[in-house]
Each structure stands twice: as structure tokens, then as C-alpha cells.
Enzyme design. Structure first.
Site, PDB file in Angstrom:
ATOM      1  N   HIS A   1       0.886  -1.259   0.001  1.00 24.09           N
ATOM      2  CA  HIS A   1      -0.057   0.038   0.141  1.00 24.09           C
ATOM      3  C   HIS A   1       0.715   1.407  -0.213  1.00 24.09           C
ATOM      4  O   HIS A   1       1.241   1.682  -1.113  1.00 24.09           O
ATOM      5  CB  HIS A   1      -0.961   0.003   1.206  1.00 24.09           C
ATOM      6  CG  HIS A   1      -1.794   0.917   1.264  1.00 24.09           C
ATOM      7  ND1 HIS A   1      -2.421   1.682   0.312  1.00 24.09           N
ATOM      8  CD2 HIS A   1      -2.912   1.374   2.208  1.00 24.09           C
ATOM      9  CE1 HIS A   1      -3.353   2.710   0.559  1.00 24.09           C
ATOM     10  NE2 HIS A   1      -3.722   2.207   1.639  1.00 24.09           N
TER      11      HIS A   1
ATOM     12  N   HIS B   1      -2.339  -0.007 -11.916  1.00 22.95           N
ATOM     13  CA  HIS B   1      -2.981   0.435 -10.744  1.00 22.95           C
ATOM     14  C   HIS B   1      -4.512  -0.500 -10.698  1.00 22.95           C
ATOM     15  O   HIS B   1      -4.629  -1.144 -11.875  1.00 22.95           O
ATOM     16  CB  HIS B   1      -3.350   1.949 -11.149  1.00 22.95           C
ATOM     17  CG  HIS B   1      -3.984   2.572  -9.637  1.00 22.95           C
ATOM     18  ND1 HIS B   1      -5.464   2.703  -9.858  1.00 22.95           N
ATOM     19  CD2 HIS B   1      -3.382   3.085  -8.496  1.00 22.95           C
ATOM     20  CE1 HIS B   1      -5.538   3.265  -8.230  1.00 22.95           C
ATOM     21  NE2 HIS B   1      -4.350   3.520  -7.712  1.00 22.95           N
TER      22      HIS B   1
ATOM     23  N   ASP C   1       3.262   6.514  -7.430  1.00 21.19           N
ATOM     24  CA  ASP C   1       4.613   6.118  -6.669  1.00 21.19           C
ATOM     25  C   ASP C   1       5.742   6.093  -7.564  1.00 21.19           C
ATOM     26  O   ASP C   1       6.844   6.129  -6.981  1.00 21.19           O
ATOM     27  CB  ASP C   1       4.481   4.482  -6.048  1.00 21.19           C
ATOM     28  CG  ASP C   1       3.255   4.622  -5.032  1.00 21.19           C
ATOM     29  OD1 ASP C   1       3.319   5.224  -4.165  1.00 21.19           O
ATOM     30  OD2 ASP C   1       2.504   3.709  -5.343  1.00 21.19           O
TER      31      ASP C   1
END
Length: 472
Positions: free
Chosen positions: A298, A349, A408
Site C-alpha cells: 500500500h 493500478h 509512486d
């Protein structure tokens, strides 16, 4: 005697207390215990399909199981066309307002936006100038921790992991609240404002103590400046000389905006809702969310991207050669390079297909600072990863599904440009996301009104109880 020592003493069947770190004991006793667990605990993969179990609360097409309704956020990455997912450019919408419009408004006016986003998420409507000024000052005035909290709860109990310290500190704040179990909207609002304001202070203080206790470096505690916005306060207390440029502060503010919320289905926000639905207190709900975000599946993904970037910098000779970079990515998928996991971090994603708007915004805004910081090669490699990974996956795996960079891929590089240490990457995520957690907690408390309780089907076989004397 410590709890671990007592456990190992009993397991070893003797009077000698053997430390947890004793590898001989771990090799003998712990292996036997784990072997016993594995022998008696196995669920076949086909059973999940046979009983229609939606593992990870995911539908067969990868979309999330519908678990509730929310006014707070919409994460849009695809449309359904005759029951099939069709890729579309990603959108992130806070309370009906597109994240790109929020960012563009703040950039155009050269002002900070995190406080505005917190108001929007909590109350459901953009603040007017008077409301925003009042709220920004309220948050600034609420940053101070209770008297002696730093000494008693942080300095005296340091942690090598800042996320662990964040969770413990939030739980400790329960003891400083005169009415912690009151779940009225008024009290939830009060607790939320305090926690949103105080979490950055906890983070910086915990990092300073970690530096002193574990890294044997100097720690320093700067006084808070009530005239600073959140991003300024973080940089001003984190840096020894307290100096930063307006461009640096606005870039950090941008990160806070983009990480503040991402729908009710992400793991940490759903954790907040689950704990809230039981009627538990705010501190328990937020600490649980921090524990969820701490996981590398996460919140810790941007650290893995930075590790991957290190492998690329060492393994690729020509950063302008797409063919060489693609070959290296193929070796990563084949577990021959990188961390040998077979993963390319920062790509793909659960919702976004063609694009993650957060990644696009960060990529466009980090370039000027990356050039100043001497990190142009790093940015060039990450852009190549974004460009080439879908092609590499298509060749190696036959995977033709749309794949985009996620936030990210670039957030870690942004933090590196700002001189933020790697151990604060995930805590900064928490400092941002607590705004969304608190909004969802209030929404669940006011409108959910039912404990979240999904079902698990037992597939254990019935067995007969055997008296202890007759067991082998």
C-alpha cells in the site's frame, strides 16, 4: 523477564531464558511450530473459485466489490462497455472537483492548497477566502502536541520505523483527550482537526529521535511557526537550518494535495471505515489506518521504486537507449535483475488504466527541481520505465491490457529532490491521507450506521474430539 524471553523459555522446555535472536532456537523450535501450522492449514486455490470467493474483495475483472456509497471522492479509470472494462484517461475527483482544476488553481495563484483540500474533503464544498484563512490558522494553532507528550511518548520510546511511531503516538493521544469515546459529530470534528494538524509534528519529532537513538546523529527540535502552512511547517522543522525555497514548499504542498484522498476502497481508508463501523474511537481508527498504510503493498511502494531506480542506474549504461533499458526491464520481469521479485514498481493500478492523474501532475512538476538537484538522469530513467513497461509486458507476458504509471513512480523522486529522507516517504503519505481518513470516518459514523461484517466460508472438515490421552 520480557514476554519474548518467557515464551522462548517455555517453548524450550527449560529454565534457561534464551533470547529471541538465538538462531539455533529459531531453527529448532520455531521451524517445528511453523511446519505444524502449514501441515494443518491449507486452502486449495480451486476452492476459492468453486465457492465464488472474491479474494481481496475484488470482482473477477479486477474491480472492487461495491461495499458502500460516498460523497467524498471518485477514482475513475475505466468504463464498462457491455460488461467489459474499457480503458479511459484517469480522473481523481474530490467532492465533485477535478484534482487537475484544484492544482491548476493553486499553481496559477502561487499559493498553498493542502489546507483548502482538507476543508473540501471534510465539509464537502470549497471554502471561501474567509473560511480558508480561518481554517488554515486553526490548523496551524493546533500543531502543538500536549505538554510533555514529546518527552514521554516519543523521546522515551523511540522507534526505528516512523510509521510505527505514528501509530503508537496517535493511540497515546487518546489518554490526553478529555472525552475520547464521544462519537458525536462535534467531537469527531474536533478530534479530526487536532489529528490532521498534529500528525506532521509527530512525524518530524519521531524522525529526530530516530536519528539520535538509532543513527547516532544530532537531533534538533525547532519551534513551530503559526504563520506557516503545512508544507512550510514540515520543511521548516525537518531541516537543520530551517531554510527552504517557495518552489520547494509548493512542490511538497502539491504532494500533500495529491495524496490526501483516494476513495473509500483503498486499504487504509477501508480500514478506517471498518473500525469506525464498530463504534470504536477516533484514535483506534486512525492508528489502524496507519498500520494498513505501512504495508509495502500500500503506502510503501514509492520506496521500492527508489530501490528499483538504483538498480537501473547501475545496470544501464546509456540512459537514452530505449532498447538497453527495455532489455533490463525484461530481465527484471524474468527475476534476473532488480530485487528478483519479477515486479516493475510504480507501474499499474487497480483502477487507473490509461493514466493516473497524480503521476502526470508530479512528472510535469518535478522536472525543474530535478534539473537543479542534479537528478535529471533519474527522472529520464523513470520516464523511460513509464514509456517502455507496457511494451515489455506485452512481449514477455502477452499482456495487452492498458498499463500506466501510478503516483509512486514519481513521488519518491520528488521527495529525494526535496532532501526528504527515505524513511519519511510513507509517513508523509500518512500525513496527507489522514485528511481523507477523517472525512470517511465522519461519513461512516453519520451515514453508515451498520457494522461492516463480510462473510468467510469455512471449508474445514468435521473431526471427532479425541481425549488427550489417546492422541498421537
Amino acid at each position: 523477564m520480557t514476554t519474548n524471553a518467557m515464551i522462548w523459555k517455555h517453548l524450550n522446555g527449560g529454565d534457561t531464558v534464551t533470547p529471541y535472536a538465538n538462531e539455533d532456537l529459531r531453527g529448532d523450535t520455531l521451524k517445528d511450530l511453523c511446519d505444524e501450522f502449514r501441515k494443518n492449514n491449507h486452502i486449495r486455490a480451486e476452492d476459492y473459485e468453486r465457492f465464488g470467493v472474491k479474494r481481496g474483495l475484488r470482482n473477477q475483472d479486477g474491480s472492487g466489490v461495491m461495499a458502500g456509497l460516498s460523497l467524498i471522492c471518485n477514482v475513475h479509470g475505466y468504463v464498462l462497455d457491455d460488461g467489459e472494462k474499457k480503458a479511459v484517461p484517469g480522473k481523481l475527483i474530490y467532492r465533485g472537483v477535478d484534482i487537475n482544476d484544484i492544482v491548476d488553481g493553486c499553481v496559477k495563484e502561487q499559493r498553498f492548497g493542502f489546507e483548502e483540500v482538507v476543508w473540501l474533503l471534510l465539509f464537502g464544498k470549497l471554502p471561501n477566502p474567509r473560511q480558508l484563512h480561518m481554517f488554515a490558522r486553526l490548523l496551524a494553532d493546533s500543531r502543538e502536541l500536549p505538554e510533555y507528550f514529546v518527552e514521554d511518548m516519543i523521546i522515551k520510546a523511540p522507534s526505528p520505523n516512523i510509521m510505527n511511531k505514528l501509530a503508537r503516538s496517535v493511540l497515546a493521544l487518546y489518554s490526553y483527550d478529555d472525552d475520547p469515546e464521544n462519537n458525536s459529530l462535534e467531537n469527531l470534528m474536533l478530534q479530526s482537526i487536532h489529528l490532521i494538524a498534529q500528525l506532521p509534528t509527530i512525524m518530524v519529532n519521531a524522525y529526530q529521535v530516530k536519528r539520535r537513538h538509532y543513527d547516532r546523529e544530532t537531533m534538533y527540535f525547532h519551534p513551530l511557526d503559526p504563520q506557516q502552512d503545512t508544507a512550510e511547517a514540515i520543511l521548516g522543522t525537518l531541516r537543520m537550518d530551517r531554510k527552504f525555497t517557495p518552489e520547494e514548499a509548493r512542490l511538497l504542498d502539491l504532494c500533500l494535495i495529491l495524496h490526501a484522498e483516494h476513495g473509500g476502497g483503498n486499504n487504509s481508508t477501508f480500514t478506517t471505515r471498518v473500525v469506525t463501523s464498530s463504534g470504536s474511537d477516533t484514535y483506534s481508527a486512525i492508528a489502524a489506518a496507519i498500520g494498513s498504510l505501512k504495508g509495502p503493498r500500500h503506502g510503501g511502494a514509492n520506496i521500492k521504486v527508489m530501490e528499483m531506480l538504483g538498480y537501473l542506474l547501475r545496470g544501464v549504461k546509456d540512459y537514452d537507449d530505449d532498447e538497453e533499458i527495455a532489455r533490463f526491464l525484461e530481465k527484471m520481469i524474468d527475476r534476473e535483475e532488480g530485487d528478483r521479485s519479477g515486479l516493475i514498481y510504480g507501474m499499474g493500478h487497480a483502477v487507473y488504466t490509461l493514466s493516473d492523474p497524480r503521476a502526470l501532475i508530479l512528472r510535469d512538476n518535478v522536472q525543474p527541481l530535478a534539473e537543479k538537484c542534479g537528478l535529471s538522469d533519474e527522472l529520464k530513467l523513470l520516464e523511460a520505465v513509464e514509456r517502455l513497461t507496457p511494451q515489455v509486458f506485452a512481449r514477455k507476458k502477452g499482456n495487452t491490457k492498458a498499463m500506466c504509471a501510478n503516483v509512486d513512480l514519481y513521488s519518491g523522486l520528488v521527495y529525494r529532490c526535496l532532501g526528504i529522507p527515505q524513511e519519511l516517504f510513507t509517513p508523509l503519505f500518512a500525513v496527507s491521507r489522514i485528511a481523507g481518513w477523517c472525512a470517511h470516518r465522519m461519513e461512516e459514523s453519520e451515514m453508515g450506521k451498520r457494522i461492516i461484517r463480510p462473510a468467510y466460508k469455512s471449508v474445514a472438515k468435521m473431526s471427532t474430539y479425541v481425549p488427550l490421552s489417546q492422541r498421537e
